[in-house]
Design a protein around this motif. Structure first.
Motif, PDB file in Angstrom:
ATOM      1  N   THR A  75     -45.499  17.298 -17.959  1.00  0.00           N
ATOM      2  CA  THR A  75     -44.143  16.775 -17.867  1.00  0.00           C
ATOM      3  C   THR A  75     -44.206  15.498 -17.041  1.00  0.00           C
ATOM      4  O   THR A  75     -44.809  15.484 -15.974  1.00  0.00           O
ATOM      5  CB  THR A  75     -43.199  17.789 -17.194  1.00  0.00           C
ATOM      6  N   VAL A  76     -43.579  14.434 -17.552  1.00  0.00           N
ATOM      7  CA  VAL A  76     -43.592  13.140 -16.873  1.00  0.00           C
ATOM      8  C   VAL A  76     -42.165  12.814 -16.454  1.00  0.00           C
ATOM      9  O   VAL A  76     -41.237  12.889 -17.263  1.00  0.00           O
ATOM     10  CB  VAL A  76     -44.130  12.026 -17.801  1.00  0.00           C
ATOM     11  N   GLU A  77     -41.997  12.454 -15.190  1.00  0.00           N
ATOM     12  CA  GLU A  77     -40.676  12.041 -14.714  1.00  0.00           C
ATOM     13  C   GLU A  77     -40.807  10.746 -13.913  1.00  0.00           C
ATOM     14  O   GLU A  77     -41.800  10.523 -13.230  1.00  0.00           O
ATOM     15  CB  GLU A  77     -40.033  13.135 -13.863  1.00  0.00           C
ATOM     16  N   VAL A  78     -39.797   9.888 -14.055  1.00  0.00           N
ATOM     17  CA  VAL A  78     -39.772   8.628 -13.313  1.00  0.00           C
ATOM     18  C   VAL A  78     -39.292   8.929 -11.904  1.00  0.00           C
ATOM     19  O   VAL A  78     -38.233   9.528 -11.711  1.00  0.00           O
ATOM     20  CB  VAL A  78     -38.856   7.601 -14.001  1.00  0.00           C
ATOM     21  N   VAL A  79     -40.089   8.525 -10.920  1.00  0.00           N
ATOM     22  CA  VAL A  79     -39.778   8.814  -9.519  1.00  0.00           C
ATOM     23  C   VAL A  79     -39.114   7.619  -8.846  1.00  0.00           C
ATOM     24  O   VAL A  79     -38.155   7.764  -8.102  1.00  0.00           O
ATOM     25  CB  VAL A  79     -41.064   9.207  -8.751  1.00  0.00           C
ATOM     26  N   ARG A  80     -39.624   6.411  -9.136  1.00  0.00           N
ATOM     27  CA  ARG A  80     -39.107   5.217  -8.451  1.00  0.00           C
ATOM     28  C   ARG A  80     -39.264   4.005  -9.356  1.00  0.00           C
ATOM     29  O   ARG A  80     -40.252   3.861 -10.062  1.00  0.00           O
ATOM     30  CB  ARG A  80     -39.871   5.009  -7.147  1.00  0.00           C
ATOM     31  N   ILE A  81     -38.253   3.120  -9.308  1.00  0.00           N
ATOM     32  CA  ILE A  81     -38.299   1.847 -10.028  1.00  0.00           C
ATOM     33  C   ILE A  81     -38.017   0.750  -9.019  1.00  0.00           C
ATOM     34  O   ILE A  81     -37.040   0.821  -8.277  1.00  0.00           O
ATOM     35  CB  ILE A  81     -37.231   1.785 -11.136  1.00  0.00           C
ATOM     36  N   GLU A  82     -38.876  -0.247  -8.999  1.00  0.00           N
ATOM     37  CA  GLU A  82     -38.652  -1.410  -8.144  1.00  0.00           C
ATOM     38  C   GLU A  82     -38.739  -2.653  -9.004  1.00  0.00           C
ATOM     39  O   GLU A  82     -39.574  -2.727  -9.907  1.00  0.00           O
ATOM     40  CB  GLU A  82     -39.695  -1.445  -7.026  1.00  0.00           C
ATOM     41  N   HIS A  83     -37.840  -3.605  -8.747  1.00  0.00           N
ATOM     42  CA  HIS A  83     -37.845  -4.844  -9.510  1.00  0.00           C
ATOM     43  C   HIS A  83     -37.469  -5.995  -8.598  1.00  0.00           C
ATOM     44  O   HIS A  83     -36.763  -5.818  -7.603  1.00  0.00           O
ATOM     45  CB  HIS A  83     -36.894  -4.769 -10.709  1.00  0.00           C
ATOM     46  N   GLY A  84     -37.975  -7.168  -8.952  1.00  0.00           N
ATOM     47  CA  GLY A  84     -37.718  -8.361  -8.168  1.00  0.00           C
ATOM     48  C   GLY A  84     -36.296  -8.854  -8.356  1.00  0.00           C
ATOM     49  O   GLY A  84     -35.543  -8.345  -9.190  1.00  0.00           O
ATOM     50  N   PRO A  85     -35.913  -9.874  -7.591  1.00  0.00           N
ATOM     51  CA  PRO A  85     -34.559 -10.406  -7.671  1.00  0.00           C
ATOM     52  C   PRO A  85     -34.287 -11.044  -9.029  1.00  0.00           C
ATOM     53  O   PRO A  85     -35.153 -11.647  -9.637  1.00  0.00           O
ATOM     54  CB  PRO A  85     -34.523 -11.458  -6.551  1.00  0.00           C
ATOM     55  N   GLY A  86     -33.045 -10.871  -9.491  1.00  0.00           N
ATOM     56  CA  GLY A  86     -32.619 -11.497 -10.736  1.00  0.00           C
ATOM     57  C   GLY A  86     -32.795 -10.635 -11.961  1.00  0.00           C
ATOM     58  O   GLY A  86     -32.235 -10.909 -13.009  1.00  0.00           O
ATOM     59  N   VAL A  87     -33.593  -9.576 -11.861  1.00  0.00           N
ATOM     60  CA  VAL A  87     -33.812  -8.660 -12.981  1.00  0.00           C
ATOM     61  C   VAL A  87     -33.462  -7.259 -12.521  1.00  0.00           C
ATOM     62  O   VAL A  87     -33.817  -6.852 -11.423  1.00  0.00           O
ATOM     63  CB  VAL A  87     -35.283  -8.707 -13.465  1.00  0.00           C
ATOM     64  N   GLU A  88     -32.753  -6.530 -13.374  1.00  0.00           N
ATOM     65  CA  GLU A  88     -32.415  -5.154 -13.042  1.00  0.00           C
ATOM     66  C   GLU A  88     -32.832  -4.253 -14.203  1.00  0.00           C
ATOM     67  O   GLU A  88     -32.630  -4.589 -15.359  1.00  0.00           O
ATOM     68  CB  GLU A  88     -30.920  -5.013 -12.793  1.00  0.00           C
ATOM     69  N   VAL A  89     -33.430  -3.115 -13.867  1.00  0.00           N
ATOM     70  CA  VAL A  89     -33.843  -2.135 -14.871  1.00  0.00           C
ATOM     71  C   VAL A  89     -32.964  -0.902 -14.678  1.00  0.00           C
ATOM     72  O   VAL A  89     -32.951  -0.296 -13.615  1.00  0.00           O
ATOM     73  CB  VAL A  89     -35.336  -1.762 -14.722  1.00  0.00           C
ATOM     74  N   THR A  90     -32.202  -0.557 -15.727  1.00  0.00           N
ATOM     75  CA  THR A  90     -31.282   0.578 -15.657  1.00  0.00           C
ATOM     76  C   THR A  90     -31.489   1.460 -16.885  1.00  0.00           C
ATOM     77  O   THR A  90     -32.279   1.149 -17.765  1.00  0.00           O
ATOM     78  CB  THR A  90     -29.819   0.096 -15.613  1.00  0.00           C
ATOM     79  N   SER A  91     -30.720   2.529 -16.955  1.00  0.00           N
ATOM     80  CA  SER A  91     -30.747   3.454 -18.101  1.00  0.00           C
ATOM     81  C   SER A  91     -32.178   3.827 -18.478  1.00  0.00           C
ATOM     82  O   SER A  91     -32.574   3.749 -19.637  1.00  0.00           O
ATOM     83  CB  SER A  91     -30.026   2.844 -19.302  1.00  0.00           C
ATOM     84  N   VAL A  92     -32.942   4.234 -17.478  1.00  0.00           N
ATOM     85  CA  VAL A  92     -34.346   4.581 -17.710  1.00  0.00           C
ATOM     86  C   VAL A  92     -34.425   5.993 -18.284  1.00  0.00           C
ATOM     87  O   VAL A  92     -33.781   6.907 -17.800  1.00  0.00           O
ATOM     88  CB  VAL A  92     -35.151   4.487 -16.400  1.00  0.00           C
ATOM     89  N   SER A  93     -35.203   6.133 -19.344  1.00  0.00           N
ATOM     90  CA  SER A  93     -35.424   7.451 -19.935  1.00  0.00           C
ATOM     91  C   SER A  93     -36.926   7.674 -20.046  1.00  0.00           C
ATOM     92  O   SER A  93     -37.647   6.836 -20.565  1.00  0.00           O
ATOM     93  CB  SER A  93     -34.762   7.561 -21.304  1.00  0.00           C
TER      94      SER A  93
END
Length: 182
Positions: A76-94
């Motif tokens: 089973t794989v689950e996303v634990v943490r997302i980090e992104h630089g300024p100006g870009v946003e990562v949302t709705s992660v599946s």
């Protein structure tokens, strides 16, 4: 005193002492054991992690990370943490959820930006399975996302020659630009 009597007295004293102080024994043992673990690249690891630099249009959902299960059991794989630089946003992660033995699972996410921006993104995933409990740290696997803003409608409408009605249509040029044409 004969030798037999002397030995008997010594044994009797030893037995009496053992009864008073208890038996000689131990309740735990401490031993050092060596464990050797080899660290290999993601291409050879039991659980592989692949992310590549990419260019996306803002608001689109895109493939971010591919996780490969090279173990003999499903994980089973689950996303634990997302980090992104300024100006870009990562949302709705599946995440892929369950990944079968020998199979691949993909983590998708929606990338947004206001202006054309390039930023580093890192995604940390946790992998769990029978005898497997690992975290694949995204900081060691940073990739670059170039985000292009969503093209705006230029608002230009020209009348259709046959019907004299205003129409517009979307067109994507060969160089990847998106434009509205009549």
């Amino acid at each position: 005193m004969t030798r037999l009597k002397a030995v008997s007295i010594v044994l009797a004293l030893a037995a009496a002492t053992a009864l008073v102080y208890g038996t000689v024994g131990y309740s735990s043992v401490s031993a050092e054991r060596g464990v050797e673990v080899s660290v290999v690249g993601d291409e050879q690891a039991l659980v592989g992690y692949h992310a590549a630099d990419r260019t996306v249009t803002a608001g689109t959902t895109t493939r971010l990370v591919t996780v490969t299960d090279r173990t003999p059991v499903p994980v089973t794989v689950e996303v634990v943490r997302i980090e992104h630089g300024p100006g870009v946003e990562v949302t709705s992660v599946s995440g892929p959820g369950s990944v079968g033995a020998g199979k691949r699972g993909v983590v998708f996410g929606q990338v947004t930006c206001a202006n054309e921006t390039t930023a580093d993104v890192s995604i940390t995933v946790a992998v769990h399975g029978e005898g497997i409990d690992a975290t694949l740290d995204g900081e060691a696997r940073t990739f670059e996302v170039r985000c292009l803003p969503t093209p705006a409608d230029d608002g230009v409408e020209e009348p259709d020659e046959e019907t004299n009605e205003s129409t517009t249509s979307d067109e994507t040029t060969t160089d990847g630009e998106h434009r509205v044409v009549a």
